[in-house]
Design a protein around this motif. Sequence first.
Motif, PDB file in Angstrom:
ATOM      1  N   PRO A  37       0.821  -1.198   0.000  1.00  0.00           N
ATOM      2  CA  PRO A  37       0.000   0.000   0.000  1.00  0.00           C
ATOM      3  C   PRO A  37       0.865   1.262   0.000  1.00  0.00           C
ATOM      4  O   PRO A  37       1.946   1.282   0.569  1.00  0.00           O
ATOM      5  CB  PRO A  37      -0.813  -0.111   1.283  1.00  0.00           C
ATOM      6  N   ALA A  38       0.360   2.286  -0.647  1.00  0.00           N
ATOM      7  CA  ALA A  38       1.042   3.573  -0.713  1.00  0.00           C
ATOM      8  C   ALA A  38       0.098   4.649  -0.202  1.00  0.00           C
ATOM      9  O   ALA A  38      -1.077   4.663  -0.556  1.00  0.00           O
ATOM     10  CB  ALA A  38       1.453   3.884  -2.151  1.00  0.00           C
ATOM     11  N   THR A  39       0.609   5.515   0.651  1.00  0.00           N
ATOM     12  CA  THR A  39      -0.194   6.596   1.214  1.00  0.00           C
ATOM     13  C   THR A  39       0.436   7.937   0.834  1.00  0.00           C
ATOM     14  O   THR A  39       1.641   8.121   0.979  1.00  0.00           O
ATOM     15  CB  THR A  39      -0.281   6.476   2.748  1.00  0.00           C
ATOM     16  N   PHE A  40      -0.403   8.849   0.347  1.00  0.00           N
ATOM     17  CA  PHE A  40       0.039  10.180  -0.035  1.00  0.00           C
ATOM     18  C   PHE A  40      -0.651  11.185   0.880  1.00  0.00           C
ATOM     19  O   PHE A  40      -1.873  11.161   1.007  1.00  0.00           O
ATOM     20  CB  PHE A  40      -0.323  10.463  -1.503  1.00  0.00           C
ATOM     21  N   ARG A  41       0.144  12.071   1.499  1.00  0.00           N
ATOM     22  CA  ARG A  41      -0.391  13.095   2.412  1.00  0.00           C
ATOM     23  C   ARG A  41       0.274  14.427   2.143  1.00  0.00           C
ATOM     24  O   ARG A  41       1.449  14.473   1.803  1.00  0.00           O
ATOM     25  CB  ARG A  41      -0.125  12.711   3.861  1.00  0.00           C
ATOM     26  N   PRO A 100      -6.771  14.972   5.072  1.00  0.00           N
ATOM     27  CA  PRO A 100      -6.733  14.425   3.713  1.00  0.00           C
ATOM     28  C   PRO A 100      -5.542  13.507   3.444  1.00  0.00           C
ATOM     29  O   PRO A 100      -4.419  13.770   3.879  1.00  0.00           O
ATOM     30  CB  PRO A 100      -6.654  15.669   2.824  1.00  0.00           C
ATOM     31  N   ARG A 101      -5.844  12.437   2.718  1.00  0.00           N
ATOM     32  CA  ARG A 101      -4.812  11.493   2.285  1.00  0.00           C
ATOM     33  C   ARG A 101      -5.376  10.643   1.152  1.00  0.00           C
ATOM     34  O   ARG A 101      -6.588  10.588   0.946  1.00  0.00           O
ATOM     35  CB  ARG A 101      -4.313  10.621   3.432  1.00  0.00           C
ATOM     36  N   ILE A 102      -4.513  10.015   0.447  1.00  0.00           N
ATOM     37  CA  ILE A 102      -4.886   9.081  -0.608  1.00  0.00           C
ATOM     38  C   ILE A 102      -4.168   7.781  -0.283  1.00  0.00           C
ATOM     39  O   ILE A 102      -2.938   7.775  -0.121  1.00  0.00           O
ATOM     40  CB  ILE A 102      -4.449   9.592  -1.992  1.00  0.00           C
ATOM     41  N   VAL A 103      -4.927   6.706  -0.159  1.00  0.00           N
ATOM     42  CA  VAL A 103      -4.347   5.405   0.159  1.00  0.00           C
ATOM     43  C   VAL A 103      -4.620   4.473  -1.008  1.00  0.00           C
ATOM     44  O   VAL A 103      -5.775   4.222  -1.348  1.00  0.00           O
ATOM     45  CB  VAL A 103      -4.938   4.821   1.466  1.00  0.00           C
ATOM     46  N   ALA A 104      -3.550   3.987  -1.621  1.00  0.00           N
ATOM     47  CA  ALA A 104      -3.666   3.039  -2.729  1.00  0.00           C
ATOM     48  C   ALA A 104      -3.281   1.664  -2.214  1.00  0.00           C
ATOM     49  O   ALA A 104      -2.229   1.504  -1.585  1.00  0.00           O
ATOM     50  CB  ALA A 104      -2.757   3.463  -3.869  1.00  0.00           C
ATOM     51  N   THR A 114     -11.420  16.373   3.555  1.00  0.00           N
ATOM     52  CA  THR A 114     -11.648  16.941   4.887  1.00  0.00           C
ATOM     53  C   THR A 114     -12.811  16.282   5.624  1.00  0.00           C
ATOM     54  O   THR A 114     -12.689  15.978   6.800  1.00  0.00           O
ATOM     55  CB  THR A 114     -11.876  18.458   4.812  1.00  0.00           C
ATOM     56  N   VAL A 115     -13.933  16.083   4.970  1.00  0.00           N
ATOM     57  CA  VAL A 115     -15.082  15.502   5.672  1.00  0.00           C
ATOM     58  C   VAL A 115     -15.657  14.266   4.988  1.00  0.00           C
ATOM     59  O   VAL A 115     -16.545  13.633   5.527  1.00  0.00           O
ATOM     60  CB  VAL A 115     -16.227  16.540   5.854  1.00  0.00           C
ATOM     61  N   ARG A 116     -15.143  13.903   3.820  1.00  0.00           N
ATOM     62  CA  ARG A 116     -15.716  12.790   3.082  1.00  0.00           C
ATOM     63  C   ARG A 116     -14.630  11.794   2.686  1.00  0.00           C
ATOM     64  O   ARG A 116     -13.536  12.178   2.281  1.00  0.00           O
ATOM     65  CB  ARG A 116     -16.408  13.314   1.827  1.00  0.00           C
ATOM     66  N   THR A 117     -14.970  10.510   2.783  1.00  0.00           N
ATOM     67  CA  THR A 117     -14.077   9.441   2.368  1.00  0.00           C
ATOM     68  C   THR A 117     -14.762   8.655   1.270  1.00  0.00           C
ATOM     69  O   THR A 117     -15.946   8.335   1.379  1.00  0.00           O
ATOM     70  CB  THR A 117     -13.765   8.504   3.558  1.00  0.00           C
ATOM     71  N   GLN A 118     -14.014   8.358   0.203  1.00  0.00           N
ATOM     72  CA  GLN A 118     -14.594   7.622  -0.917  1.00  0.00           C
ATOM     73  C   GLN A 118     -13.605   6.567  -1.389  1.00  0.00           C
ATOM     74  O   GLN A 118     -12.425   6.870  -1.610  1.00  0.00           O
ATOM     75  CB  GLN A 118     -14.940   8.578  -2.058  1.00  0.00           C
ATOM     76  N   HIS A 119     -14.082   5.326  -1.548  1.00  0.00           N
ATOM     77  CA  HIS A 119     -13.243   4.248  -2.064  1.00  0.00           C
ATOM     78  C   HIS A 119     -13.544   4.054  -3.539  1.00  0.00           C
ATOM     79  O   HIS A 119     -14.703   3.986  -3.944  1.00  0.00           O
ATOM     80  CB  HIS A 119     -13.468   2.941  -1.305  1.00  0.00           C
ATOM     81  N   LEU A 120     -12.492   3.957  -4.342  1.00  0.00           N
ATOM     82  CA  LEU A 120     -12.625   3.758  -5.785  1.00  0.00           C
ATOM     83  C   LEU A 120     -11.912   2.476  -6.186  1.00  0.00           C
ATOM     84  O   LEU A 120     -10.804   2.204  -5.701  1.00  0.00           O
ATOM     85  CB  LEU A 120     -11.995   4.924  -6.553  1.00  0.00           C
ATOM     86  N   GLU A 121     -12.538   1.709  -7.054  1.00  0.00           N
ATOM     87  CA  GLU A 121     -11.852   0.574  -7.655  1.00  0.00           C
ATOM     88  C   GLU A 121     -10.873   1.137  -8.671  1.00  0.00           C
ATOM     89  O   GLU A 121     -11.074   2.215  -9.221  1.00  0.00           O
ATOM     90  CB  GLU A 121     -12.863  -0.356  -8.344  1.00  0.00           C
ATOM     91  N   TRP A 122      -9.818   0.397  -8.961  1.00  0.00           N
ATOM     92  CA  TRP A 122      -8.823   0.882  -9.918  1.00  0.00           C
ATOM     93  C   TRP A 122      -9.467   1.230 -11.255  1.00  0.00           C
ATOM     94  O   TRP A 122      -9.124   2.236 -11.871  1.00  0.00           O
ATOM     95  CB  TRP A 122      -7.725  -0.165 -10.126  1.00  0.00           C
ATOM     96  N   GLY A 151      -5.276  14.782  -0.861  1.00  0.00           N
ATOM     97  CA  GLY A 151      -4.096  14.164  -0.261  1.00  0.00           C
ATOM     98  C   GLY A 151      -2.799  14.570  -0.941  1.00  0.00           C
ATOM     99  O   GLY A 151      -1.724  14.424  -0.368  1.00  0.00           O
ATOM    100  N   ILE A 152      -2.886  15.052  -2.176  1.00  0.00           N
ATOM    101  CA  ILE A 152      -1.710  15.584  -2.876  1.00  0.00           C
ATOM    102  C   ILE A 152      -2.071  17.008  -3.266  1.00  0.00           C
ATOM    103  O   ILE A 152      -2.897  17.216  -4.147  1.00  0.00           O
ATOM    104  CB  ILE A 152      -1.354  14.747  -4.118  1.00  0.00           C
ATOM    105  N   GLN A 153      -1.458  17.974  -2.596  1.00  0.00           N
ATOM    106  CA  GLN A 153      -1.786  19.378  -2.823  1.00  0.00           C
ATOM    107  C   GLN A 153      -0.674  20.066  -3.594  1.00  0.00           C
ATOM    108  O   GLN A 153       0.508  19.873  -3.314  1.00  0.00           O
ATOM    109  CB  GLN A 153      -2.025  20.076  -1.486  1.00  0.00           C
ATOM    110  N   ALA A 154      -1.057  20.881  -4.561  1.00  0.00           N
ATOM    111  CA  ALA A 154      -0.089  21.569  -5.418  1.00  0.00           C
ATOM    112  C   ALA A 154       0.866  22.446  -4.627  1.00  0.00           C
ATOM    113  O   ALA A 154       1.991  22.690  -5.067  1.00  0.00           O
ATOM    114  CB  ALA A 154      -0.821  22.405  -6.467  1.00  0.00           C
ATOM    115  N   SER A 155       0.461  22.900  -3.455  1.00  0.00           N
ATOM    116  CA  SER A 155       1.340  23.743  -2.642  1.00  0.00           C
ATOM    117  C   SER A 155       2.588  22.998  -2.190  1.00  0.00           C
ATOM    118  O   SER A 155       3.548  23.610  -1.743  1.00  0.00           O
ATOM    119  CB  SER A 155       0.590  24.273  -1.419  1.00  0.00           C
ATOM    120  N   GLY A 156       2.589  21.673  -2.362  1.00  0.00           N
ATOM    121  CA  GLY A 156       3.756  20.864  -2.005  1.00  0.00           C
ATOM    122  C   GLY A 156       4.886  20.958  -3.011  1.00  0.00           C
ATOM    123  O   GLY A 156       5.960  20.395  -2.798  1.00  0.00           O
ATOM    124  N   GLY A 157       4.659  21.652  -4.128  1.00  0.00           N
ATOM    125  CA  GLY A 157       5.714  21.866  -5.119  1.00  0.00           C
ATOM    126  C   GLY A 157       6.138  20.595  -5.832  1.00  0.00           C
ATOM    127  O   GLY A 157       5.321  19.794  -6.259  1.00  0.00           O
TER     128      GLY A 157
END
Length: 181
Positions: A37-41, A100-104, A114-122, A151-157
């Motif tokens: 698993p990979a997590t992006f924050r 916020p995060r993205i977990v693959a 922030t307030v909603r979680t959604q699971h997506l199939e590939w 989970g991946i914000q553009a402000s992270g450069g």
Amino acid sequence: MKRTSVQVTDNHDRDRQVPGPPDPFALPVPETVPALPATFRPTRTRVAVFAVSAVLVVTLVVVALILPDTGPTAWSTPERVAFAAIGPLISAGLYLLARPRIVADERGVTVVNTVRTQHLEWAQIVRVNLRPGDPWVLLDLDSGEVLPAMGIQASGGRAARRAAGELRALVDEHTRTERDD
């Protein structure tokens, strides 16, 4: 009216595409696909939120301790406790910004905003985008919807662009078909 003739030549090179200049906004392609698993924050956002929360809680506790307990503007113990309790309450609200995060994983991608979680199939994810001006990654879905993935914000450069490239590589790897359409 003057007529001109057009010379037609047999040009087999016209089917060959000449590469143009590289797209400065293209997502970087990782050397290898990240392991699951990979997590992006959003690291910067999390650090800022936790730092502000800590300073806020400490400041309100210190102020509650130094409030006068005698005289015309005396504060009772319950009032001081209530004043100090404001810090953790505000920090709980600020936590929504750090959530916020993205977990693959093998089953797909879980997008926690922030307030909603959604699971997506590939197979539901058509494309991963982080274009100039986008505040965070946008996922194009097979339903035609666009899902913001904070989970991946553009402000992270550059780190954000690298993470978006890794997520795109994961999506490409897990949605590849025999025809690869």
